[in-house]
Design a protein around this motif. Structure first.
Motif, PDB file in Angstrom:
ATOM      1  N   LEU A  98       0.882  -1.122  -0.027  1.00  0.00           N
ATOM      2  CA  LEU A  98       0.126  -0.042   0.027  1.00  0.00           C
ATOM      3  C   LEU A  98       1.012   1.230  -0.229  1.00  0.00           C
ATOM      4  CD1 LEU A  98      -3.076   0.879   0.354  1.00  0.00           C
ATOM      5  CD2 LEU A  98      -2.678   0.881   2.771  1.00  0.00           C
ATOM      6  N   ARG A  99       0.548   2.266  -0.896  1.00  0.00           N
ATOM      7  CA  ARG A  99       1.083   3.794  -0.708  1.00  0.00           C
ATOM      8  C   ARG A  99       0.522   4.590   0.219  1.00  0.00           C
ATOM      9  NH1 ARG A  99      -0.207   5.381  -6.497  1.00  0.00           N
ATOM     10  NH2 ARG A  99      -1.936   3.905  -5.997  1.00  0.00           N
ATOM     11  N   LEU A 100       1.400   4.978   1.119  1.00  0.00           N
ATOM     12  CA  LEU A 100       0.878   5.796   2.194  1.00  0.00           C
ATOM     13  C   LEU A 100       0.562   7.155   1.603  1.00  0.00           C
ATOM     14  CD1 LEU A 100       3.658   5.213   4.903  1.00  0.00           C
ATOM     15  CD2 LEU A 100       1.575   4.444   4.814  1.00  0.00           C
ATOM     16  N   LYS A 108      10.870   4.280  -1.738  1.00  0.00           N
ATOM     17  CA  LYS A 108      11.064   4.105  -0.608  1.00  0.00           C
ATOM     18  C   LYS A 108      10.568   4.697   0.667  1.00  0.00           C
ATOM     19  CE  LYS A 108      15.539   2.167  -2.427  1.00  0.00           C
ATOM     20  NZ  LYS A 108      15.286   0.857  -2.466  1.00  0.00           N
ATOM     21  N   GLY A 109      10.002   4.310   1.758  1.00  0.00           N
ATOM     22  CA  GLY A 109       9.713   5.028   2.801  1.00  0.00           C
ATOM     23  C   GLY A 109       8.034   5.201   2.581  1.00  0.00           C
ATOM     24  N   ASN A 110       7.541   4.951   1.393  1.00  0.00           N
ATOM     25  CA  ASN A 110       6.102   5.285   1.186  1.00  0.00           C
ATOM     26  C   ASN A 110       5.147   4.067   0.878  1.00  0.00           C
ATOM     27  OD1 ASN A 110       4.120   7.303   0.727  1.00  0.00           O
ATOM     28  ND2 ASN A 110       4.158   6.837  -1.490  1.00  0.00           N
ATOM     29  N   VAL A 111       5.839   2.908   1.128  1.00  0.00           N
ATOM     30  CA  VAL A 111       5.020   1.853   1.289  1.00  0.00           C
ATOM     31  C   VAL A 111       5.031   1.112   2.607  1.00  0.00           C
ATOM     32  CG1 VAL A 111       5.315   1.387  -1.314  1.00  0.00           C
ATOM     33  CG2 VAL A 111       7.004   0.417   0.159  1.00  0.00           C
ATOM     34  N   ILE A 112       3.838   0.296   2.642  1.00  0.00           N
ATOM     35  CA  ILE A 112       3.718  -0.518   3.706  1.00  0.00           C
ATOM     36  C   ILE A 112       2.937  -1.856   3.458  1.00  0.00           C
ATOM     37  CG2 ILE A 112       1.718   0.775   4.462  1.00  0.00           C
ATOM     38  CD1 ILE A 112       2.289   0.233   7.203  1.00  0.00           C
ATOM     39  N   LEU A 127      -7.453   5.812   8.598  1.00  0.00           N
ATOM     40  CA  LEU A 127      -7.069   5.522  10.104  1.00  0.00           C
ATOM     41  C   LEU A 127      -5.625   5.397  10.119  1.00  0.00           C
ATOM     42  CD1 LEU A 127     -10.302   4.179  11.565  1.00  0.00           C
ATOM     43  CD2 LEU A 127      -9.699   6.684  11.766  1.00  0.00           C
ATOM     44  N   LEU A 128      -5.293   4.420   9.423  1.00  0.00           N
ATOM     45  CA  LEU A 128      -3.880   4.018   9.476  1.00  0.00           C
ATOM     46  C   LEU A 128      -2.869   5.104   9.109  1.00  0.00           C
ATOM     47  CD1 LEU A 128      -2.005   1.654  10.003  1.00  0.00           C
ATOM     48  CD2 LEU A 128      -2.070   0.841   7.271  1.00  0.00           C
ATOM     49  N   PHE A 129      -2.988   5.914   8.114  1.00  0.00           N
ATOM     50  CA  PHE A 129      -2.517   6.789   7.563  1.00  0.00           C
ATOM     51  C   PHE A 129      -2.345   7.924   8.657  1.00  0.00           C
ATOM     52  CE2 PHE A 129      -3.521   6.017   3.280  1.00  0.00           C
ATOM     53  CZ  PHE A 129      -2.821   4.953   3.034  1.00  0.00           C
ATOM     54  N   LYS A 130      -3.341   8.149   9.514  1.00  0.00           N
ATOM     55  CA  LYS A 130      -3.244   9.283  10.541  1.00  0.00           C
ATOM     56  C   LYS A 130      -2.485   8.738  11.609  1.00  0.00           C
ATOM     57  CE  LYS A 130      -7.698  11.667   9.879  1.00  0.00           C
ATOM     58  NZ  LYS A 130      -9.157  11.687  10.178  1.00  0.00           N
ATOM     59  N   ALA A 131      -2.489   7.392  11.862  1.00  0.00           N
ATOM     60  CA  ALA A 131      -1.804   6.955  13.184  1.00  0.00           C
ATOM     61  C   ALA A 131      -0.297   7.030  12.603  1.00  0.00           C
ATOM     62  CB  ALA A 131      -2.128   5.434  13.459  1.00  0.00           C
ATOM     63  N   LEU A 132       0.001   6.430  11.532  1.00  0.00           N
ATOM     64  CA  LEU A 132       1.379   6.668  10.971  1.00  0.00           C
ATOM     65  C   LEU A 132       2.238   7.990  11.013  1.00  0.00           C
ATOM     66  CD1 LEU A 132       1.283   3.878   8.250  1.00  0.00           C
ATOM     67  CD2 LEU A 132       2.580   3.906  10.339  1.00  0.00           C
ATOM     68  N   LYS A 133       1.309   8.971  10.700  1.00  0.00           N
ATOM     69  CA  LYS A 133       1.791  10.337  10.729  1.00  0.00           C
ATOM     70  C   LYS A 133       1.915  10.949  11.984  1.00  0.00           C
ATOM     71  CE  LYS A 133       0.132  11.766   5.992  1.00  0.00           C
ATOM     72  NZ  LYS A 133      -1.013  12.790   5.565  1.00  0.00           N
ATOM     73  N   ALA A 134       1.178  10.373  13.099  1.00  0.00           N
ATOM     74  CA  ALA A 134       1.505  10.765  14.439  1.00  0.00           C
ATOM     75  C   ALA A 134       2.507  10.067  14.970  1.00  0.00           C
ATOM     76  CB  ALA A 134      -0.074  10.337  15.259  1.00  0.00           C
TER      77      ALA A 134
END
Length: 140
Positions: A98-100, A108-112, A127-134
């Motif tokens: 998944l691309r963030l 690199k750094g933009n996939v999970i 929700l996952l993106f918000k948690a990752l940004k925090a």
């Protein structure tokens, strides 16, 4: 020689070449599918990279990740379900790249890696993106 005979001969040659080319293409498609399924069974991260490359071409986004950048966790970070490969169609627990930030592409750094269920669910992604940004260590 008769010009009609030459025309028919030329048409027959062209048709034979076209048939041979189509046969070669079909053989290549069949071999590519077999190779992909073997790769999926033996090296799932490599198969996921092939899928990411295909998606990058489709969505016209950059890609510079390697197999080492694809880390498959034991559990999905979004739904906390165990990730497991399925044969054939991706199941809900199948790992998915998944691309963030979608516009940045597969860099690199933009996939999970998350479950296919989380990749398809817009609310789970948000929700996952918000948690990752925090807190970027949420996934680790």
């Amino acid at each position: 020689m008769d010009s009609t005979f030459t025309t028919h001969l030329t048409s027959a040659i062209i048709a034979a070449k076209a048939a041979k080319l189509e046969e070669r293409r079909e053989r290549h498609r069949r071999n590519a599918k077999e190779h992909y399924w073997r790769t999926l069974q033996t090296e799932p991260r490599k198969a996921m990279l092939l899928n990411a490359r295909r998606a990058a071409r489709r969505f016209n986004v950059p890609i510079n990740i390697t197999v080492e950048d694809i880390v498959i966790p034991a559990r999905c970070p979004a739904f906390d379900i165990p990730l497991e490969r399925s044969n054939g169609v991706a199941g809900e627990a199948s790992p998915s790249v998944l691309r963030l930030e979608p516009q940045l592409g597969y860099v690199k750094g933009n996939v999970i890696v998350v479950s296919a269920k989380a990749a398809r669910d817009p609310l789970a992604r948000t929700l996952l993106f918000k948690a990752l940004k925090a807190d970027p260590k949420v996934v680790a």
